[in-house]
Scaffold this motif. Sequence first.
Motif, PDB file in Angstrom:
ATOM      1  N   SER A 179       0.842  -1.195   0.000  1.00  0.00           N
ATOM      2  CA  SER A 179       0.000   0.000   0.000  1.00  0.00           C
ATOM      3  C   SER A 179       0.877   1.244   0.000  1.00  0.00           C
ATOM      4  N   ASP A 181       0.355   5.374   0.740  1.00  0.00           N
ATOM      5  CA  ASP A 181      -0.519   6.442   1.218  1.00  0.00           C
ATOM      6  C   ASP A 181       0.197   7.777   1.047  1.00  0.00           C
ATOM      7  N   ASN A 183      -0.389  12.008   1.486  1.00  0.00           N
ATOM      8  CA  ASN A 183      -1.183  13.123   1.995  1.00  0.00           C
ATOM      9  C   ASN A 183      -1.159  14.250   0.962  1.00  0.00           C
ATOM     10  N   THR A 189      -6.274  12.195   1.768  1.00  0.00           N
ATOM     11  CA  THR A 189      -5.244  11.177   1.597  1.00  0.00           C
ATOM     12  C   THR A 189      -5.582  10.299   0.406  1.00  0.00           C
ATOM     13  N   GLU A 191      -4.976   6.703  -1.086  1.00  0.00           N
ATOM     14  CA  GLU A 191      -4.568   5.382  -0.621  1.00  0.00           C
ATOM     15  C   GLU A 191      -4.689   4.380  -1.765  1.00  0.00           C
ATOM     16  N   SER A 192      -3.620   3.649  -2.017  1.00  0.00           N
ATOM     17  CA  SER A 192      -3.609   2.623  -3.064  1.00  0.00           C
ATOM     18  C   SER A 192      -3.150   1.310  -2.452  1.00  0.00           C
ATOM     19  N   ASP A 193      -3.831   0.211  -2.781  1.00  0.00           N
ATOM     20  CA  ASP A 193      -3.538  -1.118  -2.248  1.00  0.00           C
ATOM     21  C   ASP A 193      -3.443  -2.118  -3.402  1.00  0.00           C
ATOM     22  N   ARG A 216      -9.563   9.621   0.254  1.00  0.00           N
ATOM     23  CA  ARG A 216     -10.317   9.742   1.495  1.00  0.00           C
ATOM     24  C   ARG A 216     -10.141  11.108   2.118  1.00  0.00           C
TER      25      ARG A 216
END
Length: 219
Positions: A179, A181, A183, A189, A191-193, A216
């Motif tokens: 992942s 993250d 900012n 934020t 966020e990539s997974d 998010r």
Amino acid sequence: MLGALGLALLGGPFVTLPLPVSPGDPTLMAIAADPAQMRLYCFSTRCGDAEWQVAMSAPMPVERSNAGRRSLRLPGSQSYAPLSAPATPRESQTLYSNDFRIGTRYNVQAMRDGPTQVGLALGAGYRLAPLYDDGINQAGPVLRGELNLGQQFGDRARLTQRVQFESGRGEAFVKQSMSLDVNLWPNWTLESDFAIRHDTQSGGGKETAESSIELRRRF
């Protein structure tokens, strides 16, 4: 004769018997020459010539209590600044149970201070139900482990990689996830997974992959 009488009077504090009063008495002359030889033996804890003993050391300091009475202040009773140890142990042991697995886990934080973090977990347990979480597809005793790697890039980005495995009853399961993250703005934020799952069943194997990107906002 007057000189001998004067010496006898000076030796009076050392004598515990009344002195003879007849002048020229040999006993009086012996006392005047050496008064200490006529002292009585002392068989008590306090002798009659206690006033000649060396004075005791200075008395201990005392302090008054709230009721106004004087209380003895013993050595070492002074208050000192409190000490604290903010450091926490790097190793921990955990017992856990849920609807699909019970067991124990041992955790080690090899690196935790600084931009790079490395953690390792290893444990044994018993799977109660299959296919409820990441793991093998049969109930029974299992061995589980996990490796966590983290890297901080400045104040805005953090990369995390996690490898999990579980084995038991002739099967094995491995999951690797990553992942990132970032900012973007205050309270926003990105966020990539990305995750890959691989499991074996009866000598075969199956592999699946999934990924996600989310934006998010925290309120």
